[in-house]
Design a protein around this motif. Structure first.
Motif, PDB file in Angstrom:
ATOM      1  N   SER A 304       0.816  -1.220   0.000  1.00  0.00           N
ATOM      2  CA  SER A 304       0.000   0.000   0.000  1.00  0.00           C
ATOM      3  C   SER A 304       0.847   1.266   0.000  1.00  0.00           C
ATOM      4  N   GLU A 305       2.090   1.170   0.516  1.00  0.00           N
ATOM      5  CA  GLU A 305       2.935   2.371   0.618  1.00  0.00           C
ATOM      6  C   GLU A 305       3.365   2.909  -0.734  1.00  0.00           C
ATOM      7  N   PHE A 306       3.409   2.034  -1.738  1.00  0.00           N
ATOM      8  CA  PHE A 306       4.015   2.432  -3.014  1.00  0.00           C
ATOM      9  C   PHE A 306       2.941   2.565  -4.094  1.00  0.00           C
ATOM     10  N   ARG A 307       2.244   3.694  -4.032  1.00  0.00           N
ATOM     11  CA  ARG A 307       1.262   4.041  -5.051  1.00  0.00           C
ATOM     12  C   ARG A 307       1.779   5.283  -5.767  1.00  0.00           C
ATOM     13  N   TYR A 308       1.797   5.246  -7.106  1.00  0.00           N
ATOM     14  CA  TYR A 308       2.477   6.283  -7.884  1.00  0.00           C
ATOM     15  C   TYR A 308       1.529   7.285  -8.525  1.00  0.00           C
ATOM     16  N   ASP A 309       0.246   7.057  -8.424  1.00  0.00           N
ATOM     17  CA  ASP A 309      -0.744   7.961  -9.004  1.00  0.00           C
ATOM     18  C   ASP A 309      -1.701   8.381  -7.892  1.00  0.00           C
ATOM     19  N   GLY A 310      -1.339   9.442  -7.170  1.00  0.00           N
ATOM     20  CA  GLY A 310      -2.164   9.902  -6.065  1.00  0.00           C
ATOM     21  C   GLY A 310      -1.746   9.290  -4.736  1.00  0.00           C
ATOM     22  N   ALA A 311      -2.477   9.640  -3.707  1.00  0.00           N
ATOM     23  CA  ALA A 311      -2.173   9.179  -2.355  1.00  0.00           C
ATOM     24  C   ALA A 311      -2.549   7.708  -2.203  1.00  0.00           C
TER      25      ALA A 311
END
Length: 489
Positions: A304-311
């Protein structure tokens, strides 16, 4: 004189002058082992101590000491006027010898869980870290100096971390995790709701043991992480397989097919290995099913920590108004796999049970590790590290997509989701993914076949590749090596 020469020749007795073990201990240990393994059977007479001493180049006093020690342990006995014998009270045919005669294929008697574990694989972390190894963070970018400073701060305090810890985990670490979840996952909780575990799988095991009995059903996404499905089967659960599409687990179909399941295991933030997220309507339907059926949801907050498009997406627990979600997190991907620290966030009604069960099974996670991690998080280093890694992985993801799209044209189609550390490479022309994996391994790269993750569903061949552990400047080179491997028949 003849009597003194009686007794077996003992060729197995060897003295090694190159080791620190005293000579009398070497002889004593070798005689004991020979008796236990059946080389010296019950009732066997040993040579006289003087003869043995001469053969080994030791003093008679030393050999007498050896024999007296073995007599005291029960391995030897003295017979007046006859000499020293292997004790007649020992079995004439030791258990190891009897087993060898019945054949090596005779299985040991195991528990039900022991029997189930024989049929599955638990291998994880033993794969050589070659380029494109899935699920592998960028260990070369880990802030070792800062981590060492946090660790030194903890150990400088003396004996603070040397005793048994709180069975639920050190309070300071639970406080730091609660602060992190509230700030970065929009999911506030009381530190008392948190139980620290030795990794994510230990968290799953604790939840299953506390909430289900062998034979109970658990919804499980197909495809899904193979080590987790093996764990659940080994614990005696009945896997109720749920299909996965672009919106995540097919909750409606699972409700029709498995309405009475006791648990649901779900990865709503990022499904592994397909990379999809569970849609809000399906999240709400899953929560309603759990409420209506008094079932429980184990939420694996995978990557969950590594999302690249938004929070990062909110957790399911954050919208659970009936206390049916058990949230599981870990630091294996965010920091490094060997840290072995995971945690559960529990509904208040379950806290006492989980605390007690964790204490019975795990006792506690190493206290020094917990305190160092609390220092790392409390000093702002964890949040800073996540920001740096999120930016780095986004760059490596884009580099992999750009290089792979060109190099793999006609061979495979790339699927890089907007989160996580991995990508899917869908093979062209109906190629079988296990054969493709063998070619990739021979080329010096690493990957996993999607078919290893599927249980009952049938999907096109695909490979799971990790881009997070590959430097951006090497991405084009490795992509061409990958293409060359996949172009082989």
């Amino acid at each position: 004189m003849a009597k003194q020469l009686e007794g077996p020749i003992l060729p197995f007795l060897r003295l090694d002058t190159g080791i620190a073990l005293p000579k009398f201990r070497q002889v004593q240990d070798q005689l004991r082992t020979a008796i236990l393994q059946g080389h010296l059977r019950a009732g066997t007479r040993l040579p006289a101590s003087r003869i043995l001493a001469e053969e080994l180049g030791l003093s008679r006093q030393t050999l007498v000491r050896v024999l007296e020690n073995l007599k005291a342990e029960g391995y030897l006995e003295a017979r007046q006027g006859a000499g020293t014998f292997v004790s007649a009270a020992l079995p004439r045919r030791p258990a190891k010898a009897r087993f060898a005669e019945t054949g090596d294929d005779v299985p040991p008697r195991l528990s039900r869980i022991g029997v189930l574990s024989r049929g599955v694989s638990a291998e994880i972390g033993r794969v050589e870290p070659k380029p494109f190894l899935p699920n592998q963070p960028a260990l070369d970018r880990f802030p070792f100096a800062i981590w060492r400073k946090c660790w030194n701060t903890v150990v400088r305090g003396g004996r603070a971390g040397m005793g048994y810890g709180d069975v639920a985990g050190e309070l300071v670490l639970r406080q730091r995790i609660a602060e992190y979840l509230a700030l970065h996952r929009r999911d506030p909780c009381d530190p008392e709701q948190i139980v620290i575990t030795p990794g994510g799988h230990a968290a799953f095991t604790l939840a299953v043991l506390a909430l289900a009995d062998p034979g109970d059903g658990i919804w499980f996404e197909d495809p899904g992480p193979v080590t987790t499905s093996n764990l659940l089967r080994t614990l005696g659960l009945n896997l109720c397989l749920a299909d996965v599409d672009a919106d995540g687990m097919d909750v409606a179909d699972a409700m029709v097919r498995y309405p009475d399941a006791r648990l649901a295991f779900v990865m709503p933030s990022r499904h592994h290995p397909l990379g999809v997220t569970l849609s809000l309507p399906r999240r709400l339907a899953l929560l309603e099913w759990a409420r209506a059926n008094e079932a429980w949801i184990i939420e694996d907050d995978y990557d969950s920590e590594f999302r690249y498009d938004g929070a990062p997406l909110p957790s399911m627990r954050s919208i659970d108004s009936h206390g049916r979600v058990i949230y599981a997190g870990s630091f294996s991907k965010a920091l490094y796999p060997g840290i072995r620290v995971g945690y559960l966030v529990l509904p208040p009604a379950l806290v006492g049970t989980f605390r007690n069960l964790s204490g019975l099974i795990h006792r506690s996670v190493p206290v020094e590790t917990q305190l160092a991690l609390a220092e790392f998080i409390g000093g702002g280093h964890f949040a800073s590290h996540l920001r740096r890694m999120r930016s780095l992985y986004a760059e490596r993801r884009n580099a992999f997509f750009d290089a792979g799209r060109t190099a793999l044209a006609g061979l495979a189609a790339l699927d890089c989701s907007d989160s996580g550390l991995n990508a899917l490479v869908w093979l062209a022309n109906g190629r079988e993914d296990r054969a493709a994996q063998r070619a990739v391994l021979e080329a010096g790269l690493q990957c996993y076949p999607l078919s290893d993750y599927t249980i009952a569903t049938t999907r096109p061949g695909a490979l799971i590749l990790g881009y997070a552990n590959v430097p951006e400047e090497r991405m084009k080179t490795y992509s061409h090596v990958l293409a060359e491997a996949l172009s082989r028949p």
